[in-house]
Design an enzyme around this catalytic site. Structure first.
Site, PDB file in Angstrom:
ATOM      1  N   HIS A  63       0.815  -1.167  -0.016  1.00  0.00           N
ATOM      2  CA  HIS A  63      -0.027  -0.152   0.008  1.00  0.00           C
ATOM      3  C   HIS A  63       0.866   1.073  -0.078  1.00  0.00           C
ATOM      4  O   HIS A  63       1.552   1.472   0.944  1.00  0.00           O
ATOM      5  CB  HIS A  63      -0.827  -0.076   1.144  1.00  0.00           C
ATOM      6  CG  HIS A  63      -1.884  -1.357   1.270  1.00  0.00           C
ATOM      7  ND1 HIS A  63      -3.105  -1.178   0.400  1.00  0.00           N
ATOM      8  CD2 HIS A  63      -1.863  -2.324   1.790  1.00  0.00           C
ATOM      9  CE1 HIS A  63      -3.529  -2.208   0.527  1.00  0.00           C
ATOM     10  NE2 HIS A  63      -2.958  -3.049   1.464  1.00  0.00           N
ATOM     11  N   ASP A 314       2.246  -6.900   2.392  1.00  0.00           N
ATOM     12  CA  ASP A 314       0.816  -6.142   2.968  1.00  0.00           C
ATOM     13  C   ASP A 314       1.144  -5.036   3.784  1.00  0.00           C
ATOM     14  O   ASP A 314       0.624  -4.532   4.642  1.00  0.00           O
ATOM     15  CB  ASP A 314      -0.127  -6.881   3.662  1.00  0.00           C
ATOM     16  CG  ASP A 314      -1.631  -6.352   3.960  1.00  0.00           C
ATOM     17  OD1 ASP A 314      -1.583  -5.152   3.356  1.00  0.00           O
ATOM     18  OD2 ASP A 314      -2.300  -6.738   4.772  1.00  0.00           O
TER      19      ASP A 314
END
Lengths: 441, 330
Positions: A63, A314
């Site tokens: 992200h 992640d």
């Protein structure tokens, strides 16, 4: 650009089944040669004696937060973190503001990435418009803009018929769909794993079955559509079993696991090294939640055995204010790019994995899972002609996690103050040194 | 220890056990001796409350702030009366009508209140763990007035105090706690407190309202050593005390709970059901009650009911807690 000769290291390149003390010569942005006693009088020399040399790591799940949440991370800070963690390729998740459900957002991220130059960004497009789970995004247009996968990561596509259509499109476009498997009806306000620790802390729990049920539905849809389904951040033993069965049946299924789900359990919510008493550690709040010890062991074993194809971070950076609050108000996510290698090294030291397997799950594993070599020939390997992306690391070196020293803007990690093993010394991307470790006082 | 000691020589009040806690976040960190110290101190405080002029200014000059993010009548008022009886200055802050409405963070609010002069902050919050975050970020003593589903230490202390006052002891008693255990901070704190004092505790409720893992094999003291059952009659059989928990009516008829008529039939305390209890058994309820749901009106107001006395004892117990966390018992 001058050539770069990486000399004297232990080269671990699982894609070409190399594990030997050889040199690597990078020239004109690609790997020119790998072999003993290479020489190039015009090349700069990088001494890797005593260290491991591996292909640059690939993260299928990052992200970067830009556009929209630049206080958490920017493309530039995220790629600096990637370089510091040994990653030379990151796949950027689309949950920005606005989300990458539109090619214009994808192009913006790619422009920011090329301005940074610290790592390669492969974009992931949203499955549904606004990631709202109601109508499909223009998947064909997103694929044409360079998206290497589709994902509504952070949310499960709860509407099964919509998911079926998405998989049909993904198959036609030859792109995997990365699936965040948590059934929201079962999660229902849960903020950590449901179990004895949630019972102790009085926190609403999300059962592991929320993941298992979601994985089961989507494996059925993958079988129906013949699409490539990628299960993101697997966290339960039962999901590992379902994936193993689906693979044995010949479904096109791949999977990733995060370092934190392999290393930590639900107890991290309760206990933190630098906190006395019940921690309610918001840095350990993450979706899917950290699970039980038996789940952790099963995920790790599935990674070792190759049921799970790769490690993905992640990486979910957040600002301090997003975490410095009540547990149930804290944003979920862990800043993970800069600790991934150290966690895997710690697992190697525990005997859970061997080092070449750990390297494979960060290099050849993700490249093969998404067939990234189709887009970037040789990526994830040190074969001649592969991109000049590599990492040099000290596999034996213990180091302490100091989030204040992160390149990432997100200092949110439950690993703060813990000792990890395996330190990135140098990262090379496109033949250029993009990160060099400096000793801290 | 005597009432006079509390007023004149605070140091004399301690007895054999020293109080070493700056905060009171839950009862799970209290030893049996420390719990007995609170209960003994509360007994003295009750003596003060029974005087014609109930005042003992041991906390004169001490500022106590109640910071309530969630609605409360009895807990907030009893803390306020407890503090005032001991001569403290009390300020009440609630989430509405304060800067919390303007989005001020918990940590900023707590620090601001401390800078304004609070020595003790009594906090209630809908989020489990919120008092722990607050305690780590303030020099004031943090007293948990209830956090989410997690803990309600002064409620558990006043329940134990009430039981001990009537039965002379807690050790060796069988105590049933009935209702929505999963969402109950009262049940959690009581499970820790009563088992630490040597009671046998049985938790009973409908299957979806029992916490996962509770009643199983304890993993290094992760959970209190209690029994768990879905069968009310089995839970009540031979019990020396039964505590009915408030059931939130909005949960009724959802995936979490049956409709209230079925709940009352299976888990409501009725006169007929109380036949299962031991002789002289006590009935408690932390309030506020849904009469006719978890407890029938004739039980709620019957001879065995201590519901009103619990409220009264709450003041004495909270006096004891304020007295101890401010170091007056040291």
């Amino acid at each position: 650009m001058r050539a770069l000769l990486v000399r004297g290291g232990r080269v671990i390149d699982p894609a070409s089944a190399v594990d030997a003390r050889v040199d690597v010569l990078l020239r004109d942005g690609t790997v020119a040669a790998v072999g003993p006693a290479l020489a190039d009088p015009g090349a700069d020399v990088l001494d890797a004696t005593g260290a491991v040399v591996a292909p640059g790591f690939i993260d299928l799940h990052t992200h970067l937060r830009e556009p929209g949440d630049e206080h958490k991370e920017t493309v530039a800070s995220g790629l600096a973190a990637a370089a510091a963690g040994g990653f030379t390729t990151v796949c950027a998740m689309p949950n920005t503001r606005p989300p990458a459900d539109d090619p214009a957002v994808v192009r913006t991220v790619l422009e920011l990435a090329s301005a940074s130059g610290l790592a390669r960004v492969l974009p992931i497009g949203a499955v549904t418009r606004d990631r709202a789970g109601r109508a499909l995004a223009d998947l064909a247009e997103l694929a044409a803009a360079g998206c290497v996968a589709f994902s509504d990561d952070g949310a499960y596509v709860a509407d099964a018929a919509l998911m079926r259509s998405a998989l049909e499109w993904a198959r036609a476009l030859g792109v995997p769909l990365s699936d965040h498997c948590e059934d929201p009806a079962l999660v229902r306000g849960g903020t950590m794993n449901e179990g004895p620790v949630s019972a102790r802390l009085g926190l609403p729990g999300a059962p592991g079955a929320a993941e298992v049920a979601a994985v089961a539905r989507d494996l059925a849809l993958a079988a129906l559509t013949d699409a490539h389904l990628h299960i993101a951040h697997v966290s339960t033993a039962a999901a590992c079993d379902l994936i193993a069965t689906a693979k044995a049946r010949g479904l096109h299924v791949t999977a990733e696991v995060t370092p934190h789900h392999c290393f930590l359990t639900e107890r991290a919510v309760m206990e933190r090294a630098d906190v006395e008493g019940l921690a309610y550690d918001t840095d350990a709040r993450v979706n899917p939640p950290l699970r039980s010890e038996s789940d952790r062991r099963a995920c790790l074993e599935a990674l070792r055995a190759g049921v799970i194809d790769c490690v993905a971070t992640d990486h979910a950076p957040h600002a301090r204010t997003d975490k410095w609050c009540e547990f149930d108000r804290a944003a979920p996510g862990i800043s993970g790019l800069e600790t991934a290698l150290g966690v895997l090294g710690a697992l190697v030291a525990q005997g859970a994995l061997d080092l070449p397997t750990a390297v494979a799950r960060l290099t050849a594993g993700p490249a093969r899972a998404w067939d990234l070599g189709r887009r970037v020939p040789g990526i994830g390997s040190l074969r001649p002609g592969a991109p000049a992306d590599l990492v040099v690391f000290d596999a034996a070196r213990e180091w302490m996690v100091h989030p204040a020293r992160f390149r990432s803007r997100g200092r949110n990690t439950p690993l703060a103050g813990r000792a990890l093993r395996g330190l990135v010394l140098t990262t090379v991307h496109g033949g250029r040194v993009v990160y060099r470790h400096e000793e801290q006082g | 220890m005597s009432e006079r000691a509390i007023e004149a020589r605070p140091s004399a009040a301690a007895g054999a056990t020293a109080w070493r806690h700056h905060h009171l976040l839950d009862v799970d960190t209290l030893s049996r001796d420390e719990i007995e110290l609170v209960l003994d101190t509360a007994a003295e405080m009750r003596g003060i409350l029974e005087r014609s002029v109930p005042r003992a200014p041991a906390l004169r000059g001490v500022a106590v702030v109640t910071l309530f993010y969630e609605a409360s009548t009895r807990t907030r008022v009893s803390f306020e009366l407890a503090a005032k009886t001991l001569g403290a200055d009390v300020v009440n802050v609630s989430a509405t009508g304060s800067s919390i409405e303007k989005g001020e963070s918990l940590v900023d609010t707590v620090r601001t209140i401390e800078r304004l002069g609070a020595r003790v902050i009594v906090m209630r919050h809908a989020s489990a763990g919120a008092p722990y975050l607050a305690a780590r970020n303030t020099a004031a003593s943090l007293v948990n007035g209830g956090d989410g589903w997690h803990a309600h230490p002064t409620q558990a202390l006043l329940d134990a105090f009430t039981i001990r006052r009537h039965l002379g002891r807690v050790d060796g008693l069988r105590i049933a706690i009935v209702g929505d255990i999963l969402h109950s901070r009262v049940a959690r704190s009581n499970a820790w407190l009563l088992t630490t004092l040597g009671a046998q505790v049985v938790l009973c409720g409908p299957p979806p309202m029992l916490p996962p893992g509770m009643g199983g094999v304890a993993e290094d003291d992760l959970l209190p050593p209690v029994q768990v059952t879905t069968d009310l009659d089995a839970a009540l059989r031979g019990a020396d005390a039964v505590m009915a928990l408030r059931i939130q009516l909005e949960r009724m008829g959802t995936s979490e709970a049956p409709v209230s008529r079925a709940y009352a039939r299976d888990y409501g305390l009725t006169v007929a059901r109380l036949q299962e209890l031991a002789p002289r058994a006590l009935v408690l309820h932390p309030g506020p009650m849904n009469e006719g749901v978890e407890i029938s009106p004739d039980v709620a107001h019957g001879a065995a009911s201590l519901v009103e006395e619990q409220v009264q004892n709450g003041v004495a117990v909270r006096m004891a807690v304020l007295y101890l966390v401010t170091g007056k018992g040291a």
